[in-house]
Design a protein around this motif. Structure first.
Motif, PDB file in Angstrom:
ATOM      1  N   UNK A  97       0.808  -1.215   0.000  1.00 62.64           N
ATOM      2  CA  UNK A  97       0.000   0.000   0.000  1.00 62.64           C
ATOM      3  C   UNK A  97       0.844   1.269   0.000  1.00 62.64           C
ATOM      4  N   UNK A  98       1.991   1.264   0.679  1.00 61.50           N
ATOM      5  CA  UNK A  98       2.831   2.474   0.702  1.00 61.50           C
ATOM      6  C   UNK A  98       3.409   2.775  -0.676  1.00 61.50           C
ATOM      7  N   UNK A  99       3.782   1.727  -1.402  1.00 63.31           N
ATOM      8  CA  UNK A  99       4.273   1.926  -2.760  1.00 63.31           C
ATOM      9  C   UNK A  99       3.163   2.456  -3.668  1.00 63.31           C
ATOM     10  N   UNK A 100       1.927   1.981  -3.445  1.00 60.61           N
ATOM     11  CA  UNK A 100       0.795   2.483  -4.230  1.00 60.61           C
ATOM     12  C   UNK A 100       0.546   3.953  -3.934  1.00 60.61           C
ATOM     13  N   UNK A 101       0.664   4.348  -2.662  1.00 60.85           N
ATOM     14  CA  UNK A 101       0.477   5.754  -2.294  1.00 60.85           C
ATOM     15  C   UNK A 101       1.528   6.634  -2.976  1.00 60.85           C
ATOM     16  N   UNK A 102       2.765   6.189  -2.961  1.00 63.02           N
ATOM     17  CA  UNK A 102       3.838   6.945  -3.620  1.00 63.02           C
ATOM     18  C   UNK A 102       3.593   7.061  -5.120  1.00 63.02           C
ATOM     19  N   UNK A 103       3.085   5.991  -5.721  1.00 60.49           N
ATOM     20  CA  UNK A 103       2.802   6.005  -7.151  1.00 60.49           C
ATOM     21  C   UNK A 103       1.682   6.990  -7.486  1.00 60.49           C
ATOM     22  N   UNK A 104       0.656   7.048  -6.651  1.00 58.68           N
ATOM     23  CA  UNK A 104      -0.442   8.001  -6.871  1.00 58.68           C
ATOM     24  C   UNK A 104       0.097   9.425  -6.859  1.00 58.68           C
ATOM     25  N   UNK A 105       0.920   9.743  -5.869  1.00 58.14           N
ATOM     26  CA  UNK A 105       1.500  11.084  -5.770  1.00 58.14           C
ATOM     27  C   UNK A 105       2.343  11.398  -7.002  1.00 58.14           C
ATOM     28  N   UNK A 106       3.177  10.452  -7.387  1.00 57.08           N
ATOM     29  CA  UNK A 106       4.075  10.653  -8.537  1.00 57.08           C
ATOM     30  C   UNK A 106       3.289  10.850  -9.829  1.00 57.08           C
ATOM     31  N   UNK A 107       2.289  10.015 -10.071  1.00 57.86           N
ATOM     32  CA  UNK A 107       1.554  10.084 -11.328  1.00 57.86           C
ATOM     33  C   UNK A 107       0.758  11.386 -11.442  1.00 57.86           C
ATOM     34  N   UNK A 108       0.084  11.800 -10.367  1.00 58.18           N
ATOM     35  CA  UNK A 108      -0.682  13.047 -10.415  1.00 58.18           C
ATOM     36  C   UNK A 108       0.254  14.231 -10.615  1.00 58.18           C
ATOM     37  N   UNK A 109       1.366  14.237  -9.897  1.00 52.93           N
ATOM     38  CA  UNK A 109       2.331  15.341 -10.020  1.00 52.93           C
ATOM     39  C   UNK A 109       2.877  15.451 -11.438  1.00 52.93           C
ATOM     40  N   UNK A 110       3.244  14.318 -12.050  1.00 55.90           N
ATOM     41  CA  UNK A 110       3.807  14.338 -13.393  1.00 55.90           C
ATOM     42  C   UNK A 110       2.778  14.794 -14.427  1.00 55.90           C
ATOM     43  N   UNK A 111       1.526  14.368 -14.277  1.00 53.52           N
ATOM     44  CA  UNK A 111       0.494  14.786 -15.231  1.00 53.52           C
ATOM     45  C   UNK A 111       0.255  16.285 -15.132  1.00 53.52           C
ATOM     46  N   UNK A 112       0.159  16.808 -13.910  1.00 53.13           N
ATOM     47  CA  UNK A 112      -0.103  18.232 -13.732  1.00 53.13           C
ATOM     48  C   UNK A 112       1.078  19.077 -14.209  1.00 53.13           C
ATOM     49  N   UNK A 113       2.293  18.682 -13.848  1.00 50.06           N
ATOM     50  CA  UNK A 113       3.476  19.436 -14.265  1.00 50.06           C
ATOM     51  C   UNK A 113       3.680  19.351 -15.770  1.00 50.06           C
ATOM     52  N   UNK A 114       3.293  18.239 -16.365  1.00 44.81           N
ATOM     53  CA  UNK A 114       3.431  18.093 -17.802  1.00 44.81           C
ATOM     54  C   UNK A 114       2.540  19.048 -18.581  1.00 44.81           C
ATOM     55  N   UNK A 115       1.504  19.566 -17.930  1.00 45.41           N
ATOM     56  CA  UNK A 115       0.606  20.519 -18.561  1.00 45.41           C
ATOM     57  C   UNK A 115       0.807  21.933 -18.009  1.00 45.41           C
ATOM     58  N   UNK A 116       1.948  22.122 -17.348  1.00 44.48           N
ATOM     59  CA  UNK A 116       2.290  23.456 -16.873  1.00 44.48           C
ATOM     60  C   UNK A 116       1.473  23.937 -15.699  1.00 44.48           C
ATOM     61  N   UNK A 117       0.904  23.025 -14.919  1.00 41.72           N
ATOM     62  CA  UNK A 117       0.083  23.407 -13.769  1.00 41.72           C
ATOM     63  C   UNK A 117       0.822  23.100 -12.474  1.00 41.72           C
ATOM     64  N   UNK A 118       0.691  23.988 -11.521  1.00 37.09           N
ATOM     65  CA  UNK A 118       1.348  23.819 -10.233  1.00 37.09           C
ATOM     66  C   UNK A 118       0.294  23.593  -9.154  1.00 37.09           C
ATOM     67  N   UNK A 119       0.430  22.492  -8.442  1.00 39.94           N
ATOM     68  CA  UNK A 119      -0.486  22.144  -7.356  1.00 39.94           C
ATOM     69  C   UNK A 119       0.338  21.914  -6.096  1.00 39.94           C
ATOM     70  N   UNK A 120      -0.146  22.432  -5.004  1.00 34.48           N
ATOM     71  CA  UNK A 120       0.564  22.253  -3.735  1.00 34.48           C
ATOM     72  C   UNK A 120       0.758  20.759  -3.472  1.00 34.48           C
ATOM     73  N   UNK A 121       2.001  20.369  -3.227  1.00 31.27           N
ATOM     74  CA  UNK A 121       2.334  18.960  -3.038  1.00 31.27           C
ATOM     75  C   UNK A 121       1.555  18.341  -1.879  1.00 31.27           C
ATOM     76  N   UNK A 122       1.255  19.155  -0.862  1.00 34.08           N
ATOM     77  CA  UNK A 122       0.529  18.636   0.304  1.00 34.08           C
ATOM     78  C   UNK A 122      -0.901  18.252  -0.049  1.00 34.08           C
TER      79      UNK A 122
END
Length: 264
Positions: free
Chosen positions: A201-226
């Motif tokens: 489950x911890x690896x899945x949580x890290x993957x969720x964070x990574x995937x959302x961050x990469x999709x948003x940054x790939x479209x030039x959007x900044x979202x608070x990491x928290x």
């Protein structure tokens, strides 16, 4: 770039679907500087069927017998870097879903296999059985992981000398990690559910964070990491990956914010 192009991937992550449209596994290999080594590891992972390395399939009918001749293209096997031969191909055929007995598949030479239908079982329908074998035998997987559709060698030459890694399309994270030549601890997948089943489950949580961050940054959007961390924690707080859907929210019951505000 339009943000709507990244919406499907965000929806897949939030809904925590078990089957995603583009499952990709990134695998680091032990010898990153050798293209030949990368090709060998690629051949161990990418699915290869018998039809892809065969020169021809020939049906032979006689008065008292009928069989299928398989001519293996040894040059093709060498070019693809496959670690197979006539004996391993015979084993793959016998252990496939076709359910052939070992005595029905004979190795005549290093490039010739003869497959015979069971005359006692099929009787006068043996010709139909031979046609069935002609359809199914070329689809037998003789090398690689059956759930992997293809593997591509990616090259990174931004830091001088080229560095190679594999991008695998399909499922089978556990099998890819266990492949000889792959560094398991440096292998990752964008399939959240498969990461959860394989690594926890911890690896899945890290993957969720990574995937959302990469999709948003790939479209030039900044979202608070928290904020992304809070969403990932909410989706994994019950020890399993739950989507932000009607069924997922019903299982969550208690809020992460309520649990964090409890005083002991």
């Amino acid at each position: 770039m339009n943000i709507t192009q990244g919406v499907p991937r965000i929806v897949e992550i939030i809904n925590a679907t078990k089957t995603i449209s583009t499952p990709i596994i990134e695998a680091q290999i032990e010898d990153k500087t050798s293209i030949e080594y990368a090709r060998k590891v690629k051949a161990r992972i990418e699915k290869t069927t018998l039809g892809e390395v065969t020169s021809f399939f020939e049906e032979v009918y006689r008065d008292d017998d009928c069989y299928l001749i398989v001519k293996i293209d040894l040059n093709r096997i060498r070019v693809l870097g496959l670690e197979v031969n006539a004996d391993t191909i015979r084993y793959s055929i016998c252990t496939s879903k076709i359910k052939l007995k070992p005595n029905q598949v004979q190795v005549h030479t290093s490039s010739i296999l003869v497959i015979s239908p069971d005359r006692q079982k099929h009787g006068h329908m043996v010709n139909i059985e031979l046609q069935r074998l002609l359809t199914l035998v070329p689809k037998v997987v003789i090398a690689g992981i059956p759930s992997v559709s293809r593997a591509v060698i990616a090259i990174d030459d931004s830091k001088g000398a080229p560095i190679y890694k594999l991008c695998v399309e399909g499922a089978g994270l556990r099998d890819v990690m266990a492949t000889y030549g792959v560094i398991g601890k440096h292998t990752k997948s964008n399939n959240i559910w498969e990461v959860f089943v394989t690594l926890g489950i911890e690896a899945a949580r890290t993957t969720i964070i990574k995937e959302i961050t990469e999709v948003m940054e790939g479209h030039g959007m900044s979202v608070d990491y928290r904020h992304i961390m809070l969403l990932a924690s909410q989706m994994t707080s019950r020890g399993e990956v739950l989507g932000i859907t009607r069924h997922g929210l019903a299982k969550m019951r208690e809020s992460v914010l309520n649990l964090a505000s409890v005083s002991y």
